[in-house]
Design a protein around this motif. Structure first.
Motif, short mmCIF file in Angstrom:
data_model
loop_
_atom_site.label_atom_id
_atom_site.label_comp_id
_atom_site.label_asym_id
_atom_site.label_seq_id
_atom_site.Cartn_x
_atom_site.Cartn_y
_atom_site.Cartn_z
N GLU A 26 -19.12 17.26 47.97
CA GLU A 26 -20.38 17.74 48.55
C GLU A 26 -20.14 18.57 49.82
O GLU A 26 -20.87 19.52 50.07
CB GLU A 26 -21.32 16.57 48.86
CG GLU A 26 -22.04 16.05 47.64
CD GLU A 26 -22.93 17.08 46.97
OE1 GLU A 26 -23.75 17.73 47.66
OE2 GLU A 26 -22.79 17.26 45.75
N LYS A 28 -17.78 20.60 50.36
CA LYS A 28 -17.32 21.93 49.98
C LYS A 28 -18.40 22.74 49.26
O LYS A 28 -18.22 23.92 49.01
CB LYS A 28 -16.11 21.81 49.05
CG LYS A 28 -14.89 21.23 49.70
CD LYS A 28 -13.77 21.12 48.69
CE LYS A 28 -12.57 20.42 49.29
NZ LYS A 28 -11.50 20.22 48.31
N ARG A 29 -19.48 22.11 48.93
CA ARG A 29 -20.51 22.73 48.10
C ARG A 29 -21.29 23.79 48.85
O ARG A 29 -21.66 23.62 50.00
CB ARG A 29 -21.46 21.63 47.62
CG ARG A 29 -22.31 22.04 46.48
CD ARG A 29 -22.79 20.82 45.75
NE ARG A 29 -24.06 20.32 46.22
CZ ARG A 29 -25.22 20.90 45.97
NH1 ARG A 29 -25.26 22.00 45.28
NH2 ARG A 29 -26.32 20.39 46.41
N ASP A 30 -21.53 24.90 48.18
CA ASP A 30 -22.33 25.99 48.74
C ASP A 30 -23.78 25.76 48.35
O ASP A 30 -24.21 26.10 47.24
CB ASP A 30 -21.82 27.32 48.19
CG ASP A 30 -22.59 28.51 48.73
OD1 ASP A 30 -23.52 28.31 49.55
OD2 ASP A 30 -22.27 29.64 48.34
N THR A 31 -24.56 25.17 49.25
CA THR A 31 -25.95 24.81 48.94
C THR A 31 -26.88 26.02 48.90
O THR A 31 -28.01 25.90 48.45
CB THR A 31 -26.49 23.77 49.94
OG1 THR A 31 -26.33 24.27 51.26
CG2 THR A 31 -25.76 22.45 49.79
N SER A 32 -26.40 27.19 49.34
CA SER A 32 -27.26 28.37 49.27
C SER A 32 -27.53 28.75 47.81
O SER A 32 -28.57 29.35 47.50
CB SER A 32 -26.63 29.55 50.02
OG SER A 32 -25.47 30.00 49.35
N ILE A 33 -26.62 28.40 46.92
CA ILE A 33 -26.81 28.69 45.50
C ILE A 33 -27.97 27.85 44.95
O ILE A 33 -28.68 28.30 44.05
CB ILE A 33 -25.51 28.44 44.70
CG1 ILE A 33 -24.39 29.34 45.23
CG2 ILE A 33 -25.73 28.71 43.22
CD1 ILE A 33 -23.03 29.05 44.64
N ASP A 34 -28.19 26.67 45.51
CA ASP A 34 -29.30 25.82 45.08
C ASP A 34 -30.62 26.59 45.14
O ASP A 34 -31.43 26.52 44.21
CB ASP A 34 -29.43 24.56 45.95
CG ASP A 34 -28.32 23.55 45.72
OD1 ASP A 34 -27.24 23.95 45.24
OD2 ASP A 34 -28.54 22.37 46.03
N LYS A 36 -31.09 29.83 45.09
CA LYS A 36 -31.10 30.89 44.07
C LYS A 36 -31.49 30.30 42.71
O LYS A 36 -32.27 30.89 41.97
CB LYS A 36 -29.73 31.55 43.96
CG LYS A 36 -29.34 32.39 45.15
CD LYS A 36 -27.95 32.96 44.95
CE LYS A 36 -27.43 33.59 46.20
NZ LYS A 36 -26.04 34.02 46.07
N GLN A 123 -21.98 20.72 42.42
CA GLN A 123 -21.42 22.07 42.50
C GLN A 123 -21.26 22.65 41.10
O GLN A 123 -21.62 23.79 40.84
CB GLN A 123 -20.07 22.05 43.24
CG GLN A 123 -19.43 23.41 43.40
CD GLN A 123 -20.17 24.30 44.39
OE1 GLN A 123 -21.03 23.86 45.15
NE2 GLN A 123 -19.83 25.58 44.39
N LEU A 127 -23.33 25.86 39.64
CA LEU A 127 -22.59 27.03 39.16
C LEU A 127 -22.88 27.29 37.67
O LEU A 127 -23.00 28.44 37.26
CB LEU A 127 -21.09 26.86 39.40
CG LEU A 127 -20.66 26.89 40.87
CD1 LEU A 127 -19.18 26.56 41.01
CD2 LEU A 127 -20.99 28.22 41.52
N GLU A 130 -26.27 28.85 37.54
CA GLU A 130 -26.22 30.22 38.05
C GLU A 130 -25.64 31.16 36.98
O GLU A 130 -26.15 32.26 36.77
CB GLU A 130 -25.36 30.27 39.32
CG GLU A 130 -25.31 31.65 39.95
CD GLU A 130 -24.39 31.72 41.16
OE1 GLU A 130 -24.80 32.32 42.15
OE2 GLU A 130 -23.26 31.18 41.09
#
Length: 144
Positions: A26, A28-34, A36, A123, A127, A130
């Motif tokens: 968690e 390392k997770r890029d939450t900005s993709i959430d 999107k 993550q 992904l 996405e």
């Protein structure tokens, strides 16, 4: 009694390792993709996923995932049920994933039911969704 304590200690260590691993993943997770992915669901479904609601909570019962497919291909996923029962929710997620496999999406590009339902690897979930959003226009229904 000795075996009981050994079993309980082993269980505690296993849970601690899992918790530790989950925290590392968690972190390392890029939450900005959430956001999107939430926007994608809002656009396609015309429904509002609350800004305050986590993506995991919004998708956990699998109904929104199934609705996504059924919006583009009506009745593609049958028997979707709204329920608080874990096995029903996991069944909905599985139906979604199985349908995507039938569309020809490789299993390696998909998350697992446990990744989402137990939030084991959000993550991978994000992904996968996405990538699905990016290729959605090229998805064709499976041959019957």
């Amino acid at each position: 009694v000795k075996d009981y304590f050994r079993i309980m200690t082993d269980r505690y260590v296993a849970e601690s390792l899992e918790t530790s691993h989950r925290k590392k993943v968690e972190a390392k997770r890029d939450t900005s993709i959430d956001e999107k992915v939430k926007d994608y669901f809002r656009r396609v479904l015309g429904e509002d996923i609350s800004e305050d609601e986590s993506l995991a909570d919004a998708l956990k019962d699998g109904t929104i995932l199934c609705k996504l497919v059924n919006t583009k291909y009506p009745n593609m996923i049958k028997g979707v049920k709204k329920s608080n029962l874990p096995y029903v929710q996991m069944e909905n997620i599985s139906k979604f994933l199985n349908t995507l496999e039938r569309f020809g999406i490789p299993k390696s590009e998909l998350f697992t039911t446990v990744d989402l339902y137990e939030e084991k690897d959000m993550q991978t979930v994000v992904l996968s969704l996405e990538r699905l959003a990016a290729r959605w226009p090229t998805l064709d229904p499976p041959a019957s």
